[in-house]
Design a protein around this motif. Sequence first.
Motif, short mmCIF file in Angstrom:
data_model
loop_
_atom_site.label_atom_id
_atom_site.label_comp_id
_atom_site.label_asym_id
_atom_site.label_seq_id
_atom_site.Cartn_x
_atom_site.Cartn_y
_atom_site.Cartn_z
N TYR A 136 42.13 43.61 48.99
CA TYR A 136 41.38 44.34 47.96
C TYR A 136 40.40 43.41 47.25
O TYR A 136 39.25 43.77 47.00
N GLU A 137 40.87 42.19 46.95
CA GLU A 137 40.02 41.23 46.23
C GLU A 137 38.80 40.83 47.05
O GLU A 137 37.68 40.75 46.52
N THR A 138 39.00 40.58 48.35
CA THR A 138 37.86 40.15 49.17
C THR A 138 36.88 41.29 49.40
O THR A 138 35.69 41.06 49.53
N PHE A 139 37.38 42.54 49.45
CA PHE A 139 36.45 43.67 49.53
C PHE A 139 35.54 43.67 48.32
O PHE A 139 34.34 43.93 48.43
N HIS A 140 36.09 43.37 47.16
CA HIS A 140 35.27 43.39 45.95
C HIS A 140 34.32 42.20 45.87
O HIS A 140 33.34 42.23 45.13
#
Length: 281
Positions: free
Chosen positions: A19-23
């Motif tokens: 989720y963090e890397t998508f953001h």
Amino acid sequence: VMSILLHGDAAFAGQGVVYETFHLSDLPSYTTNGTIHVVVNNQIGFTTDPRMARSSPYPTDVARVVNAPIFHVNADDPEAVMYVCSVAAEWRNTFNKDVVVDLVCYRRRGHNEMDEPMFTQPLMYKQIHKQVPVLKKYADKLIADGTVTLQEFEEEIAKYDRICEEAYTRSKDNKILHIKHWLDSPWPGFFNMDGEPKSMSCPPTGISEEMLTHIGNVASSVPVEDFKIHSGLSRILKARSEMTKNRVVDWALAEYMAFGSVLKEGIHVRLSGQDVERGTF
């Protein structure tokens, strides 16, 4: 350069870092201009049913947070997989955005050698045992189409088996492990010819007091004449100037001197994050 990330289905749905890397994917200073995420979705996480592992129907639903296109493809159909991967690469190169390929497949054996999946997944594994392996399925199709002959197929299998067998035989001859063989781009001068690290002595990195004074003076001055700066900031600059004069440093000035000395040598320094932008410290 194109980044490709390979995920398992349970990890893709369950790891916060996804989720963090998508953001990060679309932030100006961090983007990779689109990553291709390949999810090997064998519909089971170690021994956990998907319905016990996540709340949404697909493991890839987390990618919807950035509206990334998600291709669900039957991994038993190699041509469909190839087609979807081509489309994904084209999407990424055209729009510079993330894209996800969800390979819907199954795990033929247990999680590892010790794991007997029939204990926890009896119904699923009865179905899996009936499945024709993808290689045989595709080979039968190509032979039936007349694209390849049975002999050509058997020769390819024999060739591949031979490569594996020869490599296995050769592996037994290796008695010494060379570290350098495992590094794809060894740092020149970091290892000697045997792959062992050289002595780790560092060259002296000190700089003259004259240079430190120069950096301290620049760090406590304003670049433009008659530029009105905030009173809070002018107090900080004045204190910094006093410290330089008195040959004293605090953390902030020491950091300035470190950055300044690196910049003086023509080495690019990049800072990012909210404390940098606002100058909190």
